[in-house]
Write an enzyme that holds these catalytic residues in place. Sequence first.
Site, PDB file in Angstrom:
ATOM      1  N   ILE A   9      10.875 -39.429   1.354  1.00  0.00           N
ATOM      2  CA  ILE A   9       9.807 -38.454   1.486  1.00  0.00           C
ATOM      3  C   ILE A   9       8.719 -38.910   0.537  1.00  0.00           C
ATOM      4  CG2 ILE A   9       9.175 -36.025   1.301  1.00  0.00           C
ATOM      5  CD1 ILE A   9      11.438 -36.644   3.324  1.00  0.00           C
ATOM      6  N   SER A  10       7.592 -39.342   1.064  1.00  0.00           N
ATOM      7  CA  SER A  10       6.525 -39.821   0.193  1.00  0.00           C
ATOM      8  C   SER A  10       5.765 -38.648  -0.378  1.00  0.00           C
ATOM      9  CB  SER A  10       5.585 -40.735   0.978  1.00  0.00           C
ATOM     10  OG  SER A  10       4.869 -39.982   1.932  1.00  0.00           O
ATOM     11  N   THR A  11       4.954 -38.927  -1.405  1.00  0.00           N
ATOM     12  CA  THR A  11       4.216 -37.855  -2.052  1.00  0.00           C
ATOM     13  C   THR A  11       3.208 -37.221  -1.111  1.00  0.00           C
ATOM     14  OG1 THR A  11       2.666 -39.476  -2.922  1.00  0.00           O
ATOM     15  CG2 THR A  11       4.478 -38.801  -4.360  1.00  0.00           C
ATOM     16  N   GLN A  14       5.441 -34.450   1.964  1.00  0.00           N
ATOM     17  CA  GLN A  14       6.524 -33.763   1.279  1.00  0.00           C
ATOM     18  C   GLN A  14       7.318 -32.823   2.184  1.00  0.00           C
ATOM     19  OE1 GLN A  14       7.644 -34.154  -1.868  1.00  0.00           O
ATOM     20  NE2 GLN A  14       6.237 -35.841  -2.099  1.00  0.00           N
TER      21      GLN A  14
END
Length: 183
Positions: A9-11, A14
């Site tokens: 899950i990338s920033t 989210q």
Amino acid sequence: MQSSSETDISTLEQNVDLQLKALQDAGAQRIFSDHGVGSSKAERPQLAAALDHLREGDVLTVWKLDRLGRATRNVLEVIEGLRGRGIGFRSATEGLDTTGATGTAMLTIMAAFAQLEWDTIIERTRAGLAAARANNRQGGRPRKVDAATAVKARTLKAKGVSASDIARMLGLSRATVYRYLAD
């Protein structure tokens, strides 16, 4: 059998529920997820587990192509390894499916664009940091201890005061005191 890998899950993305729902809607029977591990990292245990779990005739489905990896070469190597094992690949968001020649060609193009986007983000970040340095600004969290406080800590340590007592006197954590005493 559908196996899915929602590998991180990338920033910027989210919303885990959105990704999990998309994988379930795509028919995923088992979902592997590396939480808090960026897809640019070499160590991604759940991705490794997903790849190990897959068998001939399975289809690896990812929520988005960049969940498999950032570098075009790496993504294509993983997919080529899957193809060599008789395993298909799908990306739910981009609608890519490597079970046909058109899907494979589109995958190569999409991976190249994903790499371009990633490289552009890195270039912009580096340029921003260089501009900040040129204006005598430094990125990151401000230091908790100024030069005068660091000198006080060293002076107290030289007088035999314990790090715990120094921390209490200066209103710092013991770890912060140790960090500045080590400098």
